[in-house]
Scaffold this active site. Structure first.
Site, PDB file in Angstrom:
ATOM      1  N   GLU A 193       0.350  -0.782   0.483  1.00 23.46           N
ATOM      2  CA  GLU A 193       0.122  -0.167  -0.169  1.00 23.46           C
ATOM      3  C   GLU A 193       0.936   0.960   0.109  1.00 23.46           C
ATOM      4  O   GLU A 193       1.972   1.183   0.837  1.00 23.46           O
ATOM      5  CB  GLU A 193      -0.561  -0.171   1.374  1.00 23.46           C
ATOM      6  N   CYS A 209      -2.569   7.495   4.871  1.00 29.05           N
ATOM      7  CA  CYS A 209      -2.789   7.230   3.487  1.00 29.05           C
ATOM      8  C   CYS A 209      -4.208   8.063   3.038  1.00 29.05           C
ATOM      9  O   CYS A 209      -3.795   8.348   1.737  1.00 29.05           O
ATOM     10  CB  CYS A 209      -2.608   5.438   3.508  1.00 29.05           C
TER      11      CYS A 209
END
Lengths: 538, 538
Positions: free
Chosen positions: B278, B314
Site C-alpha cells: 500500500e 494514507c
C-alpha cells in the site's frame, strides 16, 4: 478480398479466412504469414494466416479499453446470455469445428467432440455462476450512528471487473484452454473484455471459435471491443499485448519459459498487472503399501492415463513412486508390457514431437536410468511420439534434477523408494505441481503426513484415480505453487477462476439510489452476501 | 547482558531492550545501531537498537519455515485464541505502550490510546472471521457415479495458508499498520507465520508489541517460529527477507519507491511471490452543485480531516475539486481562514518533516498555483509541518503532473473546474487511489458517471464524509489500483484481508477419514460452504 473490413459480412460461420477478429470484423493482417501443419501428414494446411502488426494490436487494445466500462456495467444475466450464445454458436458449427481440430492437431475426432462439449459446458457453468451471485462477494456493514466514541458509517462492498484481459491459448486443448476456454469464459463472466492471442498450432480452429464469440457479442448488442482474436508473432504481438496500458490481467497456458517471460514483462510495466500462467507440472503419483496387491491393474490404469492424448496433458502423471520390492517389480513389468503394446501417437505439432524425442533420448542416456519399454514407432505418422517408460531408484532421482523436468508427452518415470517416509521427503523437495495422486487408503502408515506435504506442493490431491480429466466444477483447483502456475492463489479451471478477474470496491454512506444492485437493502438479485459478517441470502 | 538468548526471561513485558525477537527470544543484533528520535524535541531516545545481520535474518526465516506446517494445521479456534491473547497482552501494557508511541512519533496520547483499541479490535475481528469460517471458501461437488459418458468424482475444495509472510510496518500507524497491525493479524489468522521488519521510526513501540506477540505465541503452545520481529537495514535485511526462499508473500505499507522496490525484488525471485504494497494516494474529493450552499461548513470539515494527525494518513484528502464560482470562492476563503488558525503539528520523523517542507515549497513556487493560506510555525517543535492549502484552475492542474503526486502531510490543493463533466475527465486521468470522496446526492447531474469512473480509479468511494478514519469491518476496502497499492485485487484493512494469504486446494475422491474438517459431510465446524454450487451452511 480487397477490403478486410468486409470480411465479416462475407464470411459464413464455417469459413476460415486466415484472419484475426478485431472490432467484430475479420482482419487479415499483412505482417507475414503462417500456416498450420497437419501433424499426421506433415502437410501445410490452407488457408495461410495473415499476421497482424502493432497497429492492429493497438486498435484491438483500444477497442477493449473503450468497451470496458459499459461491458462491466452489464447485469450478470446479460453476461450469462452472452456466454450461452457463445455455447450455442459453437454447437452450431460443431461438425466443422471437430473436423478442423482433427486436421490441425492430430487429436482423434472423439476427443474433438468431447472437448467441444467441455468448452460449452464451461461457458454454461459461468452462466450459472453469474446467476447464483456468490462471485460478487457482497457485504454490508450497517451504520451504527450511536457507536461511541465515533459513529460507524454504512459501508458496503462488492467485486467489479478488473479490466481488459489478454488470453494466451494452449496448444494441447484447442478448444477448452484456447479461444473460448476457461480463461476467456471466466474473464467475460467477470465483465472483462478479452483479447485472445491465438496459438499458431490451430489457427483455423481458433478463427472459427473467435468468430463464434464475436458473433455472439454482436447478437447480444454488446460493444465490439468486448472480444478480439489476434494472430501475430509471440515475441512481438504477444509481448506488446501484455505491455499495453489497456490490459489489466493476463491468462496463459503453455510452457514454463513462455509463462515466465510474460510474468517478467508484466512486472516491468509502469503499472504492474497480474499474470495467471499455467506452466509446468510432472504430477507425481504415490503408490502406498495397501494397494500394492493390485500392482498389475494399477500399471494398466496408469499407462491408460499416461498415454491418453499422446500424454499431452498438463496433468499427465509422469512420475510414479512405489516402494521397492516384488510389487514394484510386478508394476514395472506390467507397465512395460502395456507400453510395448501401446500405439505410436500423433503429437500436436512438429516442434512438440521433436522436443519429446529429444527429452526421451536424454532420459534414456542418463546414468542410473533404465529404459523399461517403448512403444512401436509408426512411420505412417509424420510427427509422432512413442510412449516410453523408465525406472530409477530414489538416490538417482534425487541426484539428477533433470528427472524432475516436465517431458511433454507420454513419458513416465517409475521411482522405487524405501518407504512412505522417503516419499514424503522427496515430495517436499519437488517443485510446485498441479496435482499429486495417492493410491492407498487411511490405513497406510504416514498417509496423513503425505497429504499434508501434498497440500503444500500442489493445487489438487487425488485418491485412487488419475489426474488427467480435469472436472469443470465449483470445487476444482487447476493451479498450484510455482512453476505449476505463476500464482498459487488462483485456479484456471472451475467456477473459482472468475475471482482472478475481479477486485473489491467499498461504498461508504451512499444514497440508496446510487448503490449497485448486489448491496441494495432489498437484495433484488437475491445474491448470497454477508451482513455485519454473517453470511446468508438476505 | 552478555547472552542475548537470556533476554526473554530477563525482560518484563514493558522493558525495552533495543532487541529483535527471533525464536521467541530477544536478540540484540550486532550489525550497527540506530536510535529513534523524539520529533518534538529532536532528542535521541534510549535505548539504541542493535541491528541484526544476514545470519540472524536467515535464522528467523528458517524458523518460520519450520513452524509453517504445524501452524497452518492448527484449528481456526486455536488461531482465534492466539489473536485474542495478543490483544490481551497489548491491553496489559497499554499505558507504557501509549507513552512510548507519544515519545517516538509525536502523536497525541489520545491517538495512541485509540490506535491501541483499533489494533486490538482488528485482532478480535480476525478471531471472529476464524469462528465464522467463510474464509475457508469450502466447496463440495458431489460424485455423480452414473453420469454419462464418464462418472464425476467427488471433489472438495478449501483454502489453506500460503506460507510465511514478511510484513513491513508503516511509519504513520505505529500500532494499527505496524507490528501487530492488519497485515500481521490477517496473516496469522490465515495460518501463516509472520516476520515483521520493524520500522526504524518507532523501534521501542515495535519491540513492546513484538514481545507481546511472541509471548502470546508461547502461551498458546505454538512453535516459536510463528512470529519474529527484526530490526535491520532496509536495503540489506529487508531485501534479503523478501528474497528468502522461505517467504511466500509480503505485506507492506509505505512509500511508492519502497513498495515498488519490493515488488520488483519479489518478481525477480526464482519463485516469484505476491507483494501487497500500500503506497501512494492523493484521495480526490469532488464537491457537486447540490452541496455548494454549504461551502463554509464543508471547508471546516475538510480542514479538520486534512490536518488530522498532521495530515499523515494514507487516506488524507489532499485534493478538492469544486466548480468555479461564488461557492468555490467561499470554500477557498473559508478553508484559508481555518488553515491560518490551525496549529503547527509535530510530524512523525525528521525525514518526513523535511520532505513535507520541500514538497510544499515546490508547490508554492509552481506557476499557476496560488498559496491560499499556511498555518503558523511553532519554533518549540523540533520537526513540525504547518498546514498549507493551495488553489489552481483545472488547466494548470492538468498540465502540471507534479500536482498529482502525494504530499505526505497536511497540504491540500483546491482545483476549480468547469463542471461535473470536467471532474469526470480529470478523474479518468488520475492514477489509482485508495479513496474517492463525493459530496453531493442523487440529484446531481452526472453523479452516476462520476461514481462509475471512481470505481475504476479507487478501492473505496465515500459520500458526504471524509476518507480519514478507515473502519475495520467486513465491507472495508483499503486498497485500489496502482500506485495506491501494488495489487488492486486485495485490501489491507478489514476481514477480506485474510484472503491475501490463502490459496485453494482440491481434494478428489478422498476417503472421508482423510478429509479436512471444512469439507467433511457432517460440517463439524459449521462453516458456510457451496454444495454443487449452491451456498449455505449445510
Amino acid at each position: 478480398m480487397t477490403d478486410p473490413s468486409d470480411a465479416r459480412t462475407a464470411a459464413s460461420p464455417t469459413d476460415i479466412l486466415g484472419a484475426s477478429v478485431i472490432g467484430g470484423r475479420s482482419v487479415r493482417g499483412g505482417d507475414g504469414e503462417i500456416a498450420a501443419i497437419d501433424p499426421r501428414t506433415g502437410v501445410e494446411l490452407e488457408p495461410s494466416v495473415g499476421l497482424i502488426g502493432s497497429e492492429e494490436l493497438d486498435r484491438a487494445a483500444s477497442l477493449a479499453a473503450e468497451a470496458f466500462s459499459r461491458f462491466r456495467a452489464t447485469t450478470p444475466l446479460q453476461r450469462a446470455a452472452l456466454l450461452e450464445s457463445i455455447a450455442k454458436n459453437l454447437e452450431a458449427i460443431a461438425e466443422v469445428l471437430a473436423d478442423r481440430v482433427v486436421l490441425e492437431t492430430g487429436l482423434p475426432r472423439v476427443r474433438a467432440v468431447s472437448e467441444t462439449g467441455r468448452t460449452t459446458g464451461q461457458l454454461r457453468l459461468f452462466a450459472d455462476v453469474l446467476r447464483e451471485g456468490v462471485f460478487h462477494d457482497a457485504r454490508i456493514d450497517r451504520a451504527q450512528p450511536d457507536r461511541s466514541p465515533v459513529p460507524r458509517a454504512d459501508i458496503r462492498l462488492r467485486k467489479i471487473a478488473l479490466g481488459p484481459v489478454a488470453v494466451f491459448g494452449a496448444s494441447n486443448f484447442p478448444l477448452a484452454f484456447s479461444v473460448a476456454g476457461g480463461d476467456t469464459a471466466s474473464a467475460l463472466a467477470a465483465g472483462c473484455p478479452v483479447i485472445v492471442k491465438a496459438h499458431g498450432a490451430h489457427p483455423g480452429t481458433s478463427e472459427l471459435v473467435g468468430r463464434a464469440i464475436a458473433d455472439a457479442v454482436a447478437a447480444n448488442g454488446l460493444h465490439p471491443g468486448v472480444f478480439a482474436l489476434v494472430f501475430g508473432r509471440g515475441e512481438q504481438i504477444g509481448k506488446r499485448l501484455v505491455e499495453h496500458p489497456a490490459i489489466a490481467a493476463v491468462g496463459f497456458t503453455g510452457s514454463r519459459r513462455g509463462g515466465s517471460a510474460l510474468v517478467q514483462a508484466a512486472a516491468r510495466r509502469a503499472v504492474p498487472i497480474p499474470v495467471y500462467a499455467e506452466m509446468s507440472s510432472i504430477n507425481p503419483v504415490f503408490l502406498l503399501p495397501s494397494v500394492l496387491a493390485d500392482a498389475d491393474a494399477l500399471a494398466a490404469s496408469w499407462i491408460g492415463s499416461l498415454t491418453l492424448g499422446a500424454g499431452q496433458f498438463c496433468t499427465n502423471p509422469g512420475l510414479v513412486f512405489v516402494p521397492a520390492g516384488d510389487a514394484a517389480n510386478t508394476f514395472i513389468a506390467s507397465a512395460g508390457r502395456r507400453v510395448s503394446a501401446a500405439p505410436d501417437a500423433t503429437m500436436l505439432t512438429p516442434g512438440i514431437a521433436a522436443a519429446y524425442a529429444d527429452a526421451t533420448a536424454k532420459l534414456s542416456r542418463t546414468d542410473g536410468v533404465t529404459t523399461v519399454a517403448e512403444g512401436e514407432a509408426d512411420d505412417e505418422i509424420a510427427h509422432s511420439g512413442t510412449p516410453q517408460i523408465f525406472a530409477v531408484d530414489a538416490s538417482t532421482f534425487l541426484s539428477e534434477t533433470a528427472l524432475q523436468e516436465e517431458v511433454f508427452g507420454a513419458a513416465g518415470i517409475i521411482v522405487t523408494v524405501r518407504d512412505v517416509g522417503q516419499m514424503i521427503e522427496i515430495l517436499k523437495g519437488l517443485e510446485g505441481q498441479l496435482t499429486v495422486t495417492i493410491h492407498g487408503d487411511q490405513t497406510d502408515e504416514g498417509v496423513s503426513q503425505l497429504i499434508a506435504t501434498a497440500e503444500e506442493r500442489a493445487g489438487r490431491i487425488l485418491f485412487n484415480g488419475w489426474p488427467t480429466g480435469v472436472e469443470v466444477g465449483h470445487a476444482m483447483v487447476h493451479g498450484g505453487p510455482y512453476p505449476a502456475t505463476s500464482d498459487p492463489r488462483a485456479t484456471s479451471v472451475g467456477s473459482l477462476a472468475i475471482d482472478r478477474f475481479l477486485r473489491p470496491v467499498s461504498y461508504q454512506s451512499f444514497p440508496a439510489e446510487l448503490l449497485p444492485e448486489p448491496v441494495l437493502d432489498a437484495n433484488p438479485w437475491q445474491v448470497w452476501r454477508q451482513i455485519d459478517g454473517t453470511p446468508g441470502k438476505v
